[in-house]
Scaffold this motif. Structure first.
Motif, short mmCIF file in Angstrom:
data_model
loop_
_atom_site.label_atom_id
_atom_site.label_comp_id
_atom_site.label_asym_id
_atom_site.label_seq_id
_atom_site.Cartn_x
_atom_site.Cartn_y
_atom_site.Cartn_z
N GLY A 44 0.80 -1.23 0.00
CA GLY A 44 0.00 0.00 0.00
C GLY A 44 0.82 1.26 0.00
O GLY A 44 0.34 2.30 0.47
N LEU A 45 2.06 1.24 -0.51
CA LEU A 45 2.87 2.45 -0.54
C LEU A 45 2.29 3.44 -1.53
O LEU A 45 2.08 3.14 -2.70
N ARG A 46 2.02 4.66 -1.07
CA ARG A 46 1.45 5.68 -1.93
C ARG A 46 1.72 7.06 -1.33
O ARG A 46 2.01 7.19 -0.14
N ARG A 47 1.62 8.06 -2.19
CA ARG A 47 1.76 9.44 -1.74
C ARG A 47 0.43 10.14 -1.88
O ARG A 47 -0.19 10.10 -2.94
N LEU A 48 -0.02 10.77 -0.79
CA LEU A 48 -1.25 11.55 -0.81
C LEU A 48 -0.89 13.01 -0.65
O LEU A 48 -0.15 13.39 0.27
N ARG A 49 -1.40 13.84 -1.54
CA ARG A 49 -1.10 15.27 -1.47
C ARG A 49 -1.59 15.85 -0.14
O ARG A 49 -2.74 15.66 0.25
N GLY A 50 -0.73 16.56 0.53
CA GLY A 50 -1.06 17.12 1.83
C GLY A 50 -0.81 16.18 2.98
O GLY A 50 -0.82 16.59 4.14
N ASP A 51 -0.59 14.87 2.69
CA ASP A 51 -0.36 13.87 3.72
C ASP A 51 1.09 13.41 3.77
O ASP A 51 1.67 13.26 4.83
N GLY A 52 1.67 13.15 2.61
CA GLY A 52 2.98 12.54 2.55
C GLY A 52 2.88 11.08 2.14
O GLY A 52 1.93 10.67 1.46
N LEU A 53 3.85 10.27 2.56
CA LEU A 53 3.89 8.86 2.19
C LEU A 53 3.10 8.02 3.19
O LEU A 53 3.17 8.23 4.40
N HIS A 54 2.35 7.05 2.66
CA HIS A 54 1.62 6.09 3.48
C HIS A 54 2.05 4.68 3.08
O HIS A 54 2.26 4.39 1.90
N LEU A 55 2.18 3.81 4.06
CA LEU A 55 2.41 2.40 3.79
C LEU A 55 1.93 1.59 4.98
O LEU A 55 1.76 2.12 6.08
N ARG A 56 1.73 0.31 4.77
CA ARG A 56 1.32 -0.60 5.84
C ARG A 56 2.34 -1.72 5.92
O ARG A 56 2.78 -2.26 4.89
N VAL A 57 2.74 -2.06 7.12
CA VAL A 57 3.71 -3.12 7.33
C VAL A 57 3.43 -3.79 8.67
O VAL A 57 3.01 -3.14 9.63
N ARG A 58 3.62 -5.09 8.72
CA ARG A 58 3.33 -5.84 9.95
C ARG A 58 4.41 -5.55 11.00
O ARG A 58 5.61 -5.48 10.70
N LEU A 59 3.97 -5.42 12.24
CA LEU A 59 4.85 -5.13 13.36
C LEU A 59 5.01 -6.36 14.23
O LEU A 59 4.05 -7.10 14.46
N ARG A 60 6.21 -6.60 14.69
CA ARG A 60 6.46 -7.72 15.60
C ARG A 60 6.98 -7.17 16.93
O ARG A 60 7.91 -6.37 16.96
N ARG A 61 6.36 -7.59 18.02
CA ARG A 61 6.86 -7.22 19.34
C ARG A 61 6.40 -8.25 20.34
O ARG A 61 5.37 -8.92 20.15
N PRO A 62 7.14 -8.44 21.43
CA PRO A 62 6.74 -9.45 22.43
C PRO A 62 5.43 -9.06 23.08
O PRO A 62 5.13 -7.88 23.25
N PRO A 63 4.61 -10.04 23.45
CA PRO A 63 3.32 -9.74 24.10
C PRO A 63 3.56 -9.09 25.45
O PRO A 63 4.55 -9.39 26.14
N PRO A 64 2.66 -8.20 25.87
CA PRO A 64 2.81 -7.56 27.19
C PRO A 64 2.63 -8.57 28.31
O PRO A 64 1.93 -9.58 28.17
#
Length: 358
Positions: A44-64
């Protein structure tokens, strides 16, 4: 940045960072320890005028950990001495109080539920849940204390006796002697209610540690929303003032958001004053906050009256009452947070969006 240069832009996603290169310059967003990205999930990498760059990526972190969850009633323990301070000015409200019992209160409509469960006359119809000497009752967003335990009271003047006297709303307000902030209200001749957004409770052996007002209000309101959503599977809330008016409609979307900000980026912590976390951000080049995401609608000046009336009659909506001044403070913080988001992310289904520290 909202307006990117006309030169080609290269985006690199690594497990521990995200970099944007253009015209010889490079901006990097580092990640805190224990948090990583899955580069192959980037889309989903894209540029929106007035927003900048947008992308979605999965995050990994240990459970709380299981002990991370904090509740309001855990802030008080029996047989320990506490001091209640006015959050706004630091004046002592309740001095060196030891509670023999710290008990949770049932929901505000508990008496209505009794009628559904009892096949005979309500046995609790004449009962009141008022704290006795040495008691502290913890509600959804307030503490009930017995005023007879106090050598002095923080209000002037308090209400007259309930028996045979009309009690005006103004006379029930508990006011800080120093800064005149409303701290709570008198429930009866011997019971005082203190709102969690107005007082700081600390052990008697400690000292008062000031917290920025907006940060404290956000943190306590977020904590109330999290506790209620977890205990009652309630995700819609009405924020009401002590004058009975509805100020805000809030819809809790999720409570497991992680907000990461590289120091030196275009935004700042002051711009993202969300439902605040009383914890300071992690030190170093990256600031990290646990956050909740909410949708909200303001209801002042008769805005969204039809929706507010519908929520008022919906059993799935939980009301939360705060001093009217605090409701306006919260509404201002919500508006500032929404304004700090890119335009394309400020609304969802006619609701305004807010990411909120918790």
């Amino acid at each position: 940045a909202a307006e990117l240069p006309s030169a080609p832009v290269e985006v690199s996603v690594c497990a521990d960072s995200l970099e944007v290169r253009s015209a010889g310059s490079c901006d990097a967003a580092a990640l805190p320890a224990g948090v990583s990205l899955a580069p192959s999930s980037c889309r989903g990498l894209r540029r929106l005028r007035g927003d900048g760059l947008h992308l979605r990526v999965r995050l990994r972190r240990p459970p709380p950990g299981a002990d991370v969850v904090f509740t309001l009633r855990e802030s008080l323990k029996p047989n320990k001495n506490y001091i209640f301070y006015c959050q706004s000015c630091g004046d002592i409200v309740v001095k060196d109080r030891k509670f023999l019992r710290v008990l949770p209160l049932p929901s505000e409509n508990w008496s209505d539920l009794v009628e559904e469960w009892c096949c005979h006359a309500d046995p609790f119809s004449r009962s009141t849940l008022h704290p006795q000497h040495g008691d502290c009752f913890v509600g959804d967003n307030f503490f009930l204390l017995n005023s007879g335990d106090e050598s002095h009271l923080p209000a002037s003047p308090l209400c007259c006796s309930e028996a045979g006297h009309h009690k005006s709303k103004e006379n029930t307000r508990v006011i800080c002697k120093r800064c005149k902030t409303m701290l709570g209200e008198t429930v009866s001749s011997d019971t005082i209610k203190y709102y969690v957004t107005e007082v700081i409770i600390q052990p008697a052996e400690g000292s008062f540690s000031p917290i920025p007002r907006s940060q404290f209000v956000q943190s306590m309101v977020a904590q109330c929303l999290l506790e209620l959503s977890s205990a009652k599977s309630t995700f819609r809330f009405t924020i009401k003032g002590d004058n009975g008016k509805t100020y805000i409609l809030i819809w809790l979307l999720n409570s497991d958001t992680l907000l990461v900000e590289s120091l030196g980026s275009s935004s700042s912590h002051s711009d993202f004053t969300l439902f605040g976390d009383i914890l300071t951000p992690t030190s170093g080049p990256v600031g990290t906050w646990n956050a909740v995401k909410v949708l909200y609608q303001p209801c002042i000046q008769c805005r969204n009256k039809e929706l507010a009336d519908a929520w008022e009659n919906d059993m799935g909506v939980h009301p939360l009452k705060f001093p009217s001044e605090t409701c306006l403070e919260l509404l201002l913080v919500l508006g500032l947070s929404t304004a700090s988001l890119p335009p394309s992310l400020r609304y969802m289904n006619c609701f305004q969006v807010r990411n909120s520290f918790c």
